[in-house]
Motif scaffolding. Structure first.
Motif, PDB file in Angstrom:
ATOM      1  N   ILE A 453      -1.102 -40.992 -51.203  1.00 44.57           N
ATOM      2  CA  ILE A 453      -2.110 -41.456 -50.239  1.00 44.57           C
ATOM      3  C   ILE A 453      -2.743 -40.220 -49.609  1.00 44.57           C
ATOM      4  CG2 ILE A 453      -2.498 -42.812 -48.148  1.00 44.57           C
ATOM      5  CD1 ILE A 453       0.084 -44.351 -48.864  1.00 44.57           C
ATOM      6  N   ARG A 454      -4.077 -40.108 -49.722  1.00 42.45           N
ATOM      7  CA  ARG A 454      -4.755 -38.887 -49.289  1.00 42.45           C
ATOM      8  C   ARG A 454      -5.584 -39.127 -48.035  1.00 42.45           C
ATOM      9  NH1 ARG A 454      -7.732 -36.310 -54.412  1.00 42.45           N
ATOM     10  NH2 ARG A 454      -7.938 -34.600 -52.906  1.00 42.45           N
ATOM     11  N   GLY A 455      -5.701 -38.077 -47.224  1.00 44.18           N
ATOM     12  CA  GLY A 455      -6.533 -38.104 -46.039  1.00 44.18           C
ATOM     13  C   GLY A 455      -7.889 -37.483 -46.316  1.00 44.18           C
ATOM     14  N   PRO A 456      -8.802 -37.526 -45.333  1.00 43.81           N
ATOM     15  CA  PRO A 456     -10.165 -37.031 -45.564  1.00 43.81           C
ATOM     16  C   PRO A 456     -10.271 -35.511 -45.623  1.00 43.81           C
ATOM     17  CG  PRO A 456      -9.909 -37.765 -43.293  1.00 43.81           C
ATOM     18  CD  PRO A 456      -8.651 -38.150 -44.000  1.00 43.81           C
ATOM     19  N   LYS A 457      -9.320 -34.786 -45.014  1.00 36.11           N
ATOM     20  CA  LYS A 457      -9.409 -33.329 -45.008  1.00 36.11           C
ATOM     21  C   LYS A 457      -8.007 -32.731 -45.075  1.00 36.11           C
ATOM     22  CE  LYS A 457      -9.496 -33.069 -39.943  1.00 36.11           C
ATOM     23  NZ  LYS A 457     -10.230 -32.566 -38.753  1.00 36.11           N
ATOM     24  N   PRO A 458      -7.921 -31.464 -45.519  1.00 41.91           N
ATOM     25  CA  PRO A 458      -6.599 -30.834 -45.640  1.00 41.91           C
ATOM     26  C   PRO A 458      -5.897 -30.715 -44.292  1.00 41.91           C
ATOM     27  CG  PRO A 458      -8.260 -29.583 -46.848  1.00 41.91           C
ATOM     28  CD  PRO A 458      -8.996 -30.594 -46.029  1.00 41.91           C
ATOM     29  N   VAL A 459      -4.701 -31.254 -44.212  1.00 39.65           N
ATOM     30  CA  VAL A 459      -3.849 -31.111 -43.030  1.00 39.65           C
ATOM     31  C   VAL A 459      -2.424 -30.906 -43.540  1.00 39.65           C
ATOM     32  CG1 VAL A 459      -2.959 -32.161 -40.936  1.00 39.65           C
ATOM     33  CG2 VAL A 459      -5.316 -32.626 -41.635  1.00 39.65           C
ATOM     34  N   VAL A 460      -1.930 -29.685 -43.420  1.00 38.00           N
ATOM     35  CA  VAL A 460      -0.599 -29.368 -43.937  1.00 38.00           C
ATOM     36  C   VAL A 460       0.269 -28.856 -42.795  1.00 38.00           C
ATOM     37  CG1 VAL A 460       0.716 -28.035 -45.614  1.00 38.00           C
ATOM     38  CG2 VAL A 460      -1.600 -28.783 -46.177  1.00 38.00           C
ATOM     39  N   PRO A 461       1.116 -29.702 -42.192  1.00 39.90           N
ATOM     40  CA  PRO A 461       2.008 -29.231 -41.126  1.00 39.90           C
ATOM     41  C   PRO A 461       2.962 -28.160 -41.649  1.00 39.90           C
ATOM     42  CG  PRO A 461       1.953 -31.631 -41.216  1.00 39.90           C
ATOM     43  CD  PRO A 461       1.267 -31.136 -42.448  1.00 39.90           C
ATOM     44  N   PRO A 462       3.285 -27.150 -40.839  1.00 42.62           N
ATOM     45  CA  PRO A 462       4.189 -26.087 -41.293  1.00 42.62           C
ATOM     46  C   PRO A 462       5.547 -26.598 -41.752  1.00 42.62           C
ATOM     47  CG  PRO A 462       3.099 -25.454 -39.245  1.00 42.62           C
ATOM     48  CD  PRO A 462       2.755 -26.883 -39.489  1.00 42.62           C
ATOM     49  N   ASP A 463       6.038 -27.679 -41.116  1.00 47.09           N
ATOM     50  CA  ASP A 463       7.376 -28.160 -41.454  1.00 47.09           C
ATOM     51  C   ASP A 463       7.433 -28.859 -42.808  1.00 47.09           C
ATOM     52  OD1 ASP A 463       5.959 -29.853 -39.198  1.00 47.09           O
ATOM     53  OD2 ASP A 463       6.926 -31.276 -40.540  1.00 47.09           O
ATOM     54  N   TRP A 464       6.285 -29.040 -43.472  1.00 53.03           N
ATOM     55  CA  TRP A 464       6.303 -29.677 -44.787  1.00 53.03           C
ATOM     56  C   TRP A 464       6.995 -28.810 -45.839  1.00 53.03           C
ATOM     57  CZ3 TRP A 464       1.575 -33.093 -46.459  1.00 53.03           C
ATOM     58  CH2 TRP A 464       1.555 -34.232 -45.653  1.00 53.03           C
ATOM     59  N   ARG A 465       7.201 -27.544 -45.538  1.00 49.56           N
ATOM     60  CA  ARG A 465       7.899 -26.702 -46.507  1.00 49.56           C
ATOM     61  C   ARG A 465       9.307 -27.217 -46.785  1.00 49.56           C
ATOM     62  NH1 ARG A 465       6.248 -21.085 -43.680  1.00 49.56           N
ATOM     63  NH2 ARG A 465       6.528 -22.462 -41.909  1.00 49.56           N
ATOM     64  N   SER A 466       9.904 -27.881 -45.795  1.00 45.76           N
ATOM     65  CA  SER A 466      11.254 -28.420 -46.001  1.00 45.76           C
ATOM     66  C   SER A 466      11.232 -29.677 -46.853  1.00 45.76           C
ATOM     67  CB  SER A 466      11.916 -28.721 -44.656  1.00 45.76           C
ATOM     68  OG  SER A 466      11.220 -29.752 -43.970  1.00 45.76           O
ATOM     69  N   LEU A 467      10.046 -30.195 -47.176  1.00 44.22           N
ATOM     70  CA  LEU A 467       9.921 -31.410 -47.985  1.00 44.22           C
ATOM     71  C   LEU A 467       9.531 -31.090 -49.420  1.00 44.22           C
ATOM     72  CD1 LEU A 467       8.043 -33.700 -45.423  1.00 44.22           C
ATOM     73  CD2 LEU A 467      10.493 -33.574 -45.876  1.00 44.22           C
ATOM     74  N   THR A 468       9.784 -29.859 -49.855  1.00 45.90           N
ATOM     75  CA  THR A 468       9.458 -29.448 -51.226  1.00 45.90           C
ATOM     76  C   THR A 468      10.613 -28.645 -51.798  1.00 45.90           C
ATOM     77  OG1 THR A 468       8.401 -27.418 -50.438  1.00 45.90           O
ATOM     78  CG2 THR A 468       6.979 -29.334 -50.758  1.00 45.90           C
TER      79      THR A 468
END
Length: 722
Positions: A453-468
């Protein structure tokens, strides 16, 4: 050492078009250039490139590669330039020799930045021509075979560690299992001889107990297949010590619980025979649930193809089997090297034959590494992401349109999004797995259909690194974060400096920061403030440079502010979206996180702040339906580099004299510091003991646990939670 005529005979035996004159010229040139140089073993140095060339003839490499092997050290060790090589041997060989030389320089560097830069250049070189990698792997293999002659233990350990971290994974990534396996075993022998000897003794005892049974099982399988009209060659093989060690680490099980120390390989004529043989075996013996894998219809990323199954075979033995054709077996052992052959009056890499056999691009893993490099980042990030891409196993998932996407095992939706396209990952705001909305921390399983599911513009929270888990996703996230957070850190750093100056009774506007800019080698004030915001430079350092004559009262006033701001120790080691101003932070006692654990924060109902848990903590089940309380966290570089944490291992040990002392010795040799131990549940034959150990990180703790499991007197070892 191969003589000149012997080397040429070996090349001509598989390549009738080989340029014998070129090979002769390269052989003589290498001997002349290396002259009287000696290796650490005392042998003439020119014996090394000749042995490297000999290793490559076993993989039937083309003439240019063999010549490159003979010349691979002349630029580095002799007064020879790339131009000299080009004039004497041509542009193709000159480029190959230079590609190998770039990585040779990596070995001479102890500085992480230079090492990463050389790795960057080398990966780009091998992505264009994999022969560079084949030469370097053969070079490293021969060096490892003679590593014991190097007098310095520290240098031996560095070379062995580099082999395990970089070269063995690179060999695996292009499917060269035979080279990878030998490199791992040789490195393991030098890095952890105690564990290797312990596993070796267990294997020797097992051979004595089960050696005859292995032969009987092979005969039984072959007889069943022959009766069904499936011609096959069947043989048993023993798992290598390093493979056992890795499984002890990964599965957290004891040696006695391993079911695949002996496995059986069934080699048949055709792909159809693979499936026929599988049917015969499954009809003859009951299969073990969830232990069947079809790597023929969905090959691994390194082009490995085979059927894997586990059955309860004759005499109740649990038997692991691999079923494949001769061609598949060769690719499994030699990887990309299996695709060199004579075709259309020339000898070279035959990608068409590889594709016709149902395989994929054998260099796809190297291209993934190139994509990691394109995102930039510092040396530490590059080395981390490159190792991630090379080490991880895989899982197969699908897009909604049915496209197959191969990901590392343990991958999560963000890994999938970035595997599809960087823009998809940057704009991902949610995910559906098999048609249902799922949390972003959900691990993907084989066969999942994943819709981003995509949003209209890039938004990458810093804590997403723990989700990869993939290097590609993490490097893309970090690139995006670097682009968006610089302004925030600059603003934070400026405010911190102003407050520190004011506390000391000074004003930043009264003095020039030019001396500090020069001292810390930054381009201007904004970059200086960014360094302060990121914690690379402290406000007090700027204060001392700007006002070198501060009195003690002024210094104490500035220091007091710094103690207030930095007093919450946990904030030095954990970062993430939940760490807003005013929210206190503490580590949960139920799971005792240590650096390297994947962590998550839970906002407490009682208002006591944020509790940091490991991602597998059993208490998290209590909050499964309260997603508003969850905060994604990760460790800071400070925590991962400069801390010691306490963790507990619970071991079940045989009740015999001296066994507890052995366990303590193993922990000490592995670098752990025992701060407390407690024995309980003592029985006639076994007792449990809790070891409280100071460790550097989760990987260090895992290594200690695996070392304990390798001891025959230790039955089980588990990390204690709570």
């Amino acid at each position: 050492m191969l003589r000149q005529y012997e080397l040429i005979e070996k090349v001509c035996s598989y390549d009738p078009t080989a340029d014998e004159a070129l090979l002769n010229r390269a052989y003589v040139y290498a001997m002349r250039m290396h002259g009287s140089q000696k290796r650490a073993s005392g042998d003439p140095y020119f014996a090394h490139p000749i042995e490297v060339a000999g290793i490559l003839t076993d993989y039937r490499l083309d003439t240019a590669t063999i010549v490159t092997a003979l010349l691979h050290d002349v630029i580095e060790d002799c007064p020879v330039t790339p131009q000299d090589i080009e004039e004497l041997f041509g542009a193709e060989i000159s480029e190959l020799v230079q590609g190998v030389t770039k990585l040779s320089k990596l070995e001479l560097s102890s500085e992480l930045t230079r090492q990463a830069e050389n790795l960057r250049k080398f990966i780009l070189a091998i992505s264009k021509d994999v022969r560079v990698l084949m030469v370097k792997l053969a070079d490293r293999l021969h060096n490892m075979r003679t590593l014991e002659y190097i007098p310095s233990p520290a240098k031996r350990e560095r070379i062995a560690r580099e082999t395990l971290d970089i070269y063995a994974p690179l060999a695996r990534s292009i499917g060269c299992h035979r080279i990878c396996s030998e490199l791992e075993e040789l490195a393991f022998e030098h890095l952890n001889p105690v564990a290797r000897d312990a596993i070796g003794r267990r294997l020797e005892a097992l051979r004595f107990e089960q050696g005859g049974a292995v032969s009987l099982v092979s005969q039984e399988i072959a007889a069943r297949l022959e009766d069904a009209g499936v011609p096959a060659r069947v043989f048993g093989r023993e798992k290598h010590p390093y493979s056992i060690w890795r499984k002890l680490q990964r599965k957290s099980i004891g040696f006695s619980q391993l079911s695949d120390i002996y496995a059986f390989r069934v080699i048949v004529d055709t792909e159809d025979d693979c499936y026929r043989a599988l049917g015969v075996i499954h009809r003859a013996w009951p299969s073990v649930p969830e232990r069947f894998k079809d790597f023929i219809s969905t090959p691994k990323r390194n082009n490995y193809r085979s059927l894997h199954t586990t059955v309860v075979g004759p005499k109740g033995m649990r038997i692991e089997m691999q079923i494949r054709t001769e061609a598949m077996d060769r690719v499994a052992e030699e990887g990309v090297a299996a695709h060199w052959r004579y075709k259309d009056q020339s000898y070279g890499f035959d990608a068409e034959a590889q594709a016709a056999a149902g395989g994929r691009d054998p260099l796809v893993n190297l291209r993934h590494l190139v994509q990691v490099l394109e995102h930039g980042g510092d040396a530490e990030e590059l080395m981390e992401h490159a190792k991630l891409e090379m080490f991880l196993d895989q899982v197969f998932v699908f897009t909604p349109k049915g496209r197959l996407v191969s990901l590392p095992r343990g991958a999560m939706p963000l890994d999938f999004a970035y595997a599809v396209h960087t823009d998809v990952g940057d704009t991902c705001i949610g995910v559906k797995i098999n048609g249902e909305l799922k949390p972003m921390r959900t691990q993907l399983s084989n066969g999942d259909v994943v819709e981003v599911i995509r949003g209209p513009k890039p938004v990458v929270p810093p804590d997403w690194r723990s989700l990869t888990v993939t290097g590609r996703a993490r490097s893309a996230i970090r690139r995006h974060i670097r682009q968006t957070e610089k302004e925030e850190f600059t603003r934070l750093g400026r405010a911190t400096v102003d407050q520190t100056f004011e506390r000391a009774g000074k004003s930043r506007r009264d003095v020039s920061l030019r001396p500090a800019i020069e001292r810390f080698a930054v381009s201007g004030e904004d970059e200086l403030f960014e360094a302060v915001g990121r914690g690379r430079v402290t406000p007090s350092q700027l204060l001392d440079i700007a006002f070198p004559g501060l009195n003690s009262a002024e210094r104490e006033a500035a220091a007091a502010l710094r103690r207030i701001e930095d007093g919450k120790g946990a904030r030095l080691y954990v970062r993430g979206s939940g760490l807003t101003p005013g929210v206190s932070l503490h580590f949960a006692e139920c799971c005792s996180p240590v650096p390297g654990d994947r962590i998550v924060g839970i906002l407490q109902h009682d208002g006591s702040g944020l509790a940091v848990h490991t991602i597998d903590c059993e208490r998290l089940a209590e909050f499964e339906d309260q997603e508003e309380l969850w905060r994604d966290l990760q460790w800071t570089p400070e925590a991962e580099r400069n801390t010691v944490a306490r963790a507990r291992l619970t071991a079940t040990i045989k009740n015999a004299p001296g066994v507890l002392g052995q366990a303590c010795t193993i922990i000490g040799e592995a670098g752990g510091n025992i701060v407390n131990l407690r024995m309980h549940h003592r029985q006639q034959h076994f007792f449990d003991v809790d070891f409280d150990i100071d460790v550097r990180d989760a990987k260090h703790l895992t290594n200690i646990a695996a070392a304990l499991r390798a001891n025959p007197s230790v039955e089980t070892v588990e990390r204690a939670k709570g």
